[in-house]
Design an enzyme around this catalytic site. Structure first.
Site, PDB file in Angstrom:
ATOM      1  N   ASP A 260      10.931 -33.009  37.477  1.00 49.91           N
ATOM      2  CA  ASP A 260      11.332 -34.126  38.359  1.00 49.91           C
ATOM      3  C   ASP A 260      12.329 -34.912  37.528  1.00 49.91           C
ATOM      4  O   ASP A 260      12.753 -34.706  36.518  1.00 49.91           O
ATOM      5  CB  ASP A 260      10.300 -34.968  38.543  1.00 49.91           C
TER       6      ASP A 260
ATOM      7  N   TYR B  71       2.224 -29.807  28.699  1.00 47.65           N
ATOM      8  CA  TYR B  71       3.058 -31.041  28.550  1.00 47.65           C
ATOM      9  C   TYR B  71       2.551 -32.063  27.715  1.00 47.65           C
ATOM     10  O   TYR B  71       1.401 -32.084  27.513  1.00 47.65           O
ATOM     11  CB  TYR B  71       2.932 -31.412  30.125  1.00 47.65           C
TER      12      TYR B  71
END
EC number: 5.4.99.12
Length: 260
Positions: A55, A113
């Protein structure tokens, strides 16, 4: 000349970009910058295929992209050549030729992540793009206990943006851990795939539990409800980093391709 497929490992500071993916209504993306740089280098019109569509504002140390080219540039030299063209906030850390059928989204992978939280009374302006400032005290042990409920295969509808178009919300998380690194609280999540905003929602939920809003076992109830409203808020993009991809079956090299 026969087309070759080149794989790039891409690191970037996502602050100035509208995410990874180039779309008709979205410009200034990482994908767009890579396409332009490859065109500038080879003269070819290419469209890179990315492994993860991060994003806007999200950073990466190791996203993966592939593209096809007729250029005679050796696969391992693309990284050096492209880095002379790309802006300074994008870097190709590795490049190599791979099998022409290799597709980074059609492989068994593990993705790591990290979500980074600056847990201090006052914000630090120079770190505002790379951490989420959270001033309230956090109980790391409680956050870790809650994190373990996320591990395994689950339907993560409660931890997915309602605008997700994924066919299934079932994903497998191998490990979630929360630890201190200096004055940062790091939430590390390792899994085989992630839904739209999934890691940021996990981070936002664990932060709420860490500050005393809820108990660790609430995570199980959130998962069972399969309702986005059941989980916590979506943490800001600035704290999220895609760390690495692991291809569980390896990366097939060009030498594995059959001769025509």
């Amino acid at each position: 000349m026969k087309k070759r497929r080149i794989m790039l490992v891409v690191s970037y500071d996502g602050t100035a970009y509208n995410g990874w993916a180039l779309q008709k209504s979205t410009h200034n993306t990482i994908e767009e910058m890579l396409n332009r740089a490859i065109h500038g280098l080879t003269g070819e019109e290419v469209e890179v295929i990315g492994a993860s569509r991060t994003d806007a504002g999200v950073h990466a140390y190791g996203n993966i992209a592939v593209f096809d080219t007729s250029s005679s540039i050796p696969g391992d030299r693309f990284s050096y050549a492209l880095n002379h063209i790309l802006p300074q906030d994008i870097c190709v850390t590795e490049s190599r030729e791979v099998h022409p059928d290799f597709h980074p989204r059609h492989c068994d992978t593990l993705k790591t992540y990290e979500y980074r939280v600056l847990n201090s009374k006052m914000p630090v302006p120079t770190r505002r793009f790379y951490t989420y400032h959270f001033s309230m005290p956090l109980d790391i042990d409680v956050m870790n206990e809650a994190a373990h409920y996320l591990e395994g295969e689950h339907d993560f509808t409660s931890f997915c943006n309602v605008e997700s178009q994924a066919v299934t919300h079932v994903r497998t998380i191998k490990k979630v851990e929360v630890f201190l690194h200096g004055d940062e609280v790091v939430i590390r999540v390792i899994g085989n795939g992630f839904l739209y905003n999934m890691v940021r929602i996990i981070a936002g939920t664990l932060l709420q539990i860490g500050r005393g809003k809820g108990k660790p076992s609430d995570i199980k109830e959130m998962i069972d409800k399969q309702d986005r409203k059941a989980a916590g808020p979506t943490a800001p993009a600035c704290g999220l980093f895609l760390m690495k991809y692991e291809f569980l079956d390896g990366i097939p090299g060009p030498e594995t391709a059959e001769d025509d």
